[in-house]
Every structure is written in C-alpha cells, then in structure tokens.
Design a protein around this motif. Structure first.
Motif, PDB file in Angstrom:
ATOM      1  N   ASP A 149      31.617   8.096  23.284  1.00 41.78           N
ATOM      2  CA  ASP A 149      31.569   9.333  24.065  1.00 41.78           C
ATOM      3  C   ASP A 149      31.516  10.587  23.184  1.00 41.78           C
ATOM      4  O   ASP A 149      31.437  11.706  23.694  1.00 41.78           O
ATOM      5  CB  ASP A 149      32.786   9.420  24.994  1.00 41.78           C
ATOM      6  N   GLU A 150      31.563  10.399  21.867  1.00 37.67           N
ATOM      7  CA  GLU A 150      31.624  11.518  20.930  1.00 37.67           C
ATOM      8  C   GLU A 150      30.235  12.016  20.531  1.00 37.67           C
ATOM      9  O   GLU A 150      30.098  13.107  19.998  1.00 37.67           O
ATOM     10  CB  GLU A 150      32.422  11.055  19.692  1.00 37.67           C
ATOM     11  N   ALA A 151      29.189  11.239  20.782  1.00 38.22           N
ATOM     12  CA  ALA A 151      27.837  11.612  20.348  1.00 38.22           C
ATOM     13  C   ALA A 151      26.865  11.608  21.525  1.00 38.22           C
ATOM     14  O   ALA A 151      27.081  10.929  22.527  1.00 38.22           O
ATOM     15  CB  ALA A 151      27.343  10.653  19.273  1.00 38.22           C
TER      16      ALA A 151
ATOM     17  N   LYS B 225      20.353  11.849  17.257  1.00 35.15           N
ATOM     18  CA  LYS B 225      21.763  11.749  17.623  1.00 35.15           C
ATOM     19  C   LYS B 225      22.473  13.000  17.127  1.00 35.15           C
ATOM     20  O   LYS B 225      22.217  13.485  16.033  1.00 35.15           O
ATOM     21  CB  LYS B 225      22.390  10.510  16.991  1.00 35.15           C
ATOM     22  N   LYS B 226      23.378  13.517  17.976  1.00 34.52           N
ATOM     23  CA  LYS B 226      24.210  14.668  17.596  1.00 34.52           C
ATOM     24  C   LYS B 226      25.670  14.312  17.844  1.00 34.52           C
ATOM     25  O   LYS B 226      26.053  13.956  18.957  1.00 34.52           O
ATOM     26  CB  LYS B 226      23.858  15.904  18.415  1.00 34.52           C
ATOM     27  N   HIS B 227      26.480  14.420  16.782  1.00 37.00           N
ATOM     28  CA  HIS B 227      27.908  14.159  16.890  1.00 37.00           C
ATOM     29  C   HIS B 227      28.644  15.455  17.203  1.00 37.00           C
ATOM     30  O   HIS B 227      28.296  16.509  16.679  1.00 37.00           O
ATOM     31  CB  HIS B 227      28.444  13.565  15.585  1.00 37.00           C
ATOM     32  N   SER B 228      29.689  15.345  18.024  1.00 40.79           N
ATOM     33  CA  SER B 228      30.486  16.522  18.359  1.00 40.79           C
ATOM     34  C   SER B 228      31.712  16.672  17.451  1.00 40.79           C
ATOM     35  O   SER B 228      32.279  17.761  17.378  1.00 40.79           O
ATOM     36  CB  SER B 228      30.933  16.465  19.821  1.00 40.79           C
ATOM     37  N   GLN B 229      32.112  15.574  16.773  1.00 40.66           N
ATOM     38  CA  GLN B 229      33.302  15.625  15.907  1.00 40.66           C
ATOM     39  C   GLN B 229      33.086  14.949  14.554  1.00 40.66           C
ATOM     40  O   GLN B 229      33.745  15.310  13.586  1.00 40.66           O
ATOM     41  CB  GLN B 229      34.480  14.933  16.594  1.00 40.66           C
TER      42      GLN B 229
ATOM     43  N   LEU C 121      21.532   1.979   4.656  1.00 39.82           N
ATOM     44  CA  LEU C 121      22.344   3.156   4.388  1.00 39.82           C
ATOM     45  C   LEU C 121      23.813   2.808   4.579  1.00 39.82           C
ATOM     46  O   LEU C 121      24.153   1.880   5.304  1.00 39.82           O
ATOM     47  CB  LEU C 121      21.953   4.338   5.283  1.00 39.82           C
ATOM     48  N   LEU C 122      24.648   3.554   3.888  1.00 37.14           N
ATOM     49  CA  LEU C 122      26.095   3.482   4.065  1.00 37.14           C
ATOM     50  C   LEU C 122      26.547   4.833   4.581  1.00 37.14           C
ATOM     51  O   LEU C 122      26.183   5.863   4.010  1.00 37.14           O
ATOM     52  CB  LEU C 122      26.804   3.176   2.741  1.00 37.14           C
ATOM     53  N   ASN C 123      27.309   4.837   5.668  1.00 37.30           N
ATOM     54  CA  ASN C 123      27.919   6.065   6.180  1.00 37.30           C
ATOM     55  C   ASN C 123      29.427   5.945   6.053  1.00 37.30           C
ATOM     56  O   ASN C 123      30.016   4.971   6.515  1.00 37.30           O
ATOM     57  CB  ASN C 123      27.547   6.314   7.642  1.00 37.30           C
ATOM     58  N   VAL C 124      30.039   6.935   5.398  1.00 37.43           N
ATOM     59  CA  VAL C 124      31.490   7.047   5.336  1.00 37.43           C
ATOM     60  C   VAL C 124      31.849   8.220   6.243  1.00 37.43           C
ATOM     61  O   VAL C 124      31.618   9.379   5.894  1.00 37.43           O
ATOM     62  CB  VAL C 124      31.990   7.280   3.890  1.00 37.43           C
ATOM     63  N   ALA C 125      32.370   7.897   7.425  1.00 37.80           N
ATOM     64  CA  ALA C 125      32.633   8.901   8.458  1.00 37.80           C
ATOM     65  C   ALA C 125      34.102   9.305   8.463  1.00 37.80           C
ATOM     66  O   ALA C 125      34.975   8.521   8.097  1.00 37.80           O
ATOM     67  CB  ALA C 125      32.243   8.345   9.829  1.00 37.80           C
ATOM     68  N   ASN C 126      34.349  10.522   8.925  1.00 40.94           N
ATOM     69  CA  ASN C 126      35.715  11.045   8.951  1.00 40.94           C
ATOM     70  C   ASN C 126      36.533  10.546  10.140  1.00 40.94           C
ATOM     71  O   ASN C 126      37.758  10.660  10.133  1.00 40.94           O
ATOM     72  CB  ASN C 126      35.708  12.573   8.931  1.00 40.94           C
ATOM     73  N   ILE C 127      35.865  10.022  11.172  1.00 41.25           N
ATOM     74  CA  ILE C 127      36.572   9.488  12.343  1.00 41.25           C
ATOM     75  C   ILE C 127      35.982   8.132  12.708  1.00 41.25           C
ATOM     76  O   ILE C 127      34.874   7.795  12.296  1.00 41.25           O
ATOM     77  CB  ILE C 127      36.485  10.440  13.570  1.00 41.25           C
TER      78      ILE C 127
ATOM     79  N   THR D 175      25.696  14.881   3.329  1.00 38.78           N
ATOM     80  CA  THR D 175      26.810  15.168   4.240  1.00 38.78           C
ATOM     81  C   THR D 175      26.276  16.016   5.376  1.00 38.78           C
ATOM     82  O   THR D 175      25.642  17.045   5.145  1.00 38.78           O
ATOM     83  CB  THR D 175      27.937  15.921   3.509  1.00 38.78           C
ATOM     84  N   ILE D 176      26.534  15.553   6.611  1.00 40.90           N
ATOM     85  CA  ILE D 176      26.077  16.270   7.800  1.00 40.90           C
ATOM     86  C   ILE D 176      27.290  16.522   8.684  1.00 40.90           C
ATOM     87  O   ILE D 176      27.913  15.583   9.200  1.00 40.90           O
ATOM     88  CB  ILE D 176      25.020  15.471   8.586  1.00 40.90           C
ATOM     89  N   LYS D 177      27.641  17.780   8.841  1.00 37.34           N
ATOM     90  CA  LYS D 177      28.762  18.158   9.707  1.00 37.34           C
ATOM     91  C   LYS D 177      28.372  17.922  11.174  1.00 37.34           C
ATOM     92  O   LYS D 177      27.192  17.837  11.508  1.00 37.34           O
ATOM     93  CB  LYS D 177      29.125  19.625   9.494  1.00 37.34           C
ATOM     94  N   SER D 178      29.344  17.879  12.043  1.00 33.55           N
ATOM     95  CA  SER D 178      29.079  17.691  13.478  1.00 33.55           C
ATOM     96  C   SER D 178      28.289  18.884  14.022  1.00 33.55           C
ATOM     97  O   SER D 178      28.314  19.980  13.465  1.00 33.55           O
ATOM     98  CB  SER D 178      30.397  17.529  14.243  1.00 33.55           C
ATOM     99  N   GLY D 179      27.564  18.633  15.106  1.00 33.71           N
ATOM    100  CA  GLY D 179      26.815  19.697  15.767  1.00 33.71           C
ATOM    101  C   GLY D 179      25.345  19.761  15.410  1.00 33.71           C
ATOM    102  O   GLY D 179      24.632  20.649  15.884  1.00 33.71           O
TER     103      GLY D 179
END
Length: 135
Positions: A121-123, A50-54, A110-116, A92-96
């Motif tokens: 449609d974002e990934a 999976k790749k996130h754009s934001q 796992l626990l993910n604390v996401a910024n958005i 921590t993994i930045k988008s892209g």
C-alpha cells in the motif's frame, strides 16, 4: 535532480573474484535498513512506473546492465543512467519520484537496499505509456 543521488562505488579487483561494495551506514542516502532484495530484468524488458511514498531506494547492478529512468512529475524532469560493473555506482532515489528500468544485457540483476520493509500500500504503479519517455 534533487532527491536522486549517484554515488561511485569501490570495486576491489581480485584474480579469484571481485569485491563490489554497496552501502555503509554513514553513506549519503542511507536512511536506515528495512530490507534488501534482488530483482532480475530480461533483456529489452521494462519494469515501471512505480512511485514510493515512504521508501528510499539504494540500487546497484552487480550483473548485466540496466537503464534507470527517474521522473519528477512536479518539475516534469527526467534523470537517466545505465548502471553496470563498467559504471559501478549506487543510485539513491528518495520517495516521491517515479522510477522505471530496462534490461540491456542478456542477464541483468539489481540489488535494492531499502530503508523500510515492502508494503504493497506504500507505492503506486502505473502503466508505461502514462509517462512519455523514449526508451
């Protein structure tokens, strides 16, 4: 790998039960709060790619052991780490970046604390065999 941060975390041991720190608003990698969620992965199971754009991911593993693999398709570079209570760190993994992960122990969370907040449609998701990695 630029865009990937591995942060050692504080674990307070107590005979009645431990306290496992996750993230503070002034920590490197914290880019705001959108949502937090748990995800489980069965032993031997692999989720990804999976790749996130934001979305910036801030992942910790409080239960079990999980191998994470991050792939930078621009530089064709891999980064991998196994997170667990024995190796208690925040990834921590930045988008892209492409990310996949594999369950190592019988029970893995796992626990993910996401910024958005989650946006389907974002990934982008692709099948495991599309990125060659020896699991």
């Amino acid at each position: 790998m630029d865009g990937v941060i591995l942060t050692p975390l504080k674990k307070v041991t107590n005979k009645k039960g431990d306290v496992l720190h996750v993230i503070k608003k002034n920590d490197n990698g914290f880019e705001g709060f959108g949502e937090a969620y748990f995800s489980s992965i069965n032993q031997g199971g692999i989720k990804g790619w999976k790749k996130h754009s934001q979305m910036t991911l801030n992942i910790v593993v409080p239960v079990g052991a999980i191998k994470f693999v991050v792939y930078n398709d621009y530089d064709e570079e891999f980064f991998s780490v196994v997170l667990s209570q024995k190796n208690y760190q925040r990834l921590t993994i930045k988008s892209g970046y492409w990310v996949a992960f594999k369950g190592i122990d019988q029970n893995n969370i796992l626990l993910n604390v996401a910024n958005i907040e989650h946006d389907p449609d974002e990934a982008v998701n692709i099948e495991l065999h599309k990125i060659k990695h020896e699991w």
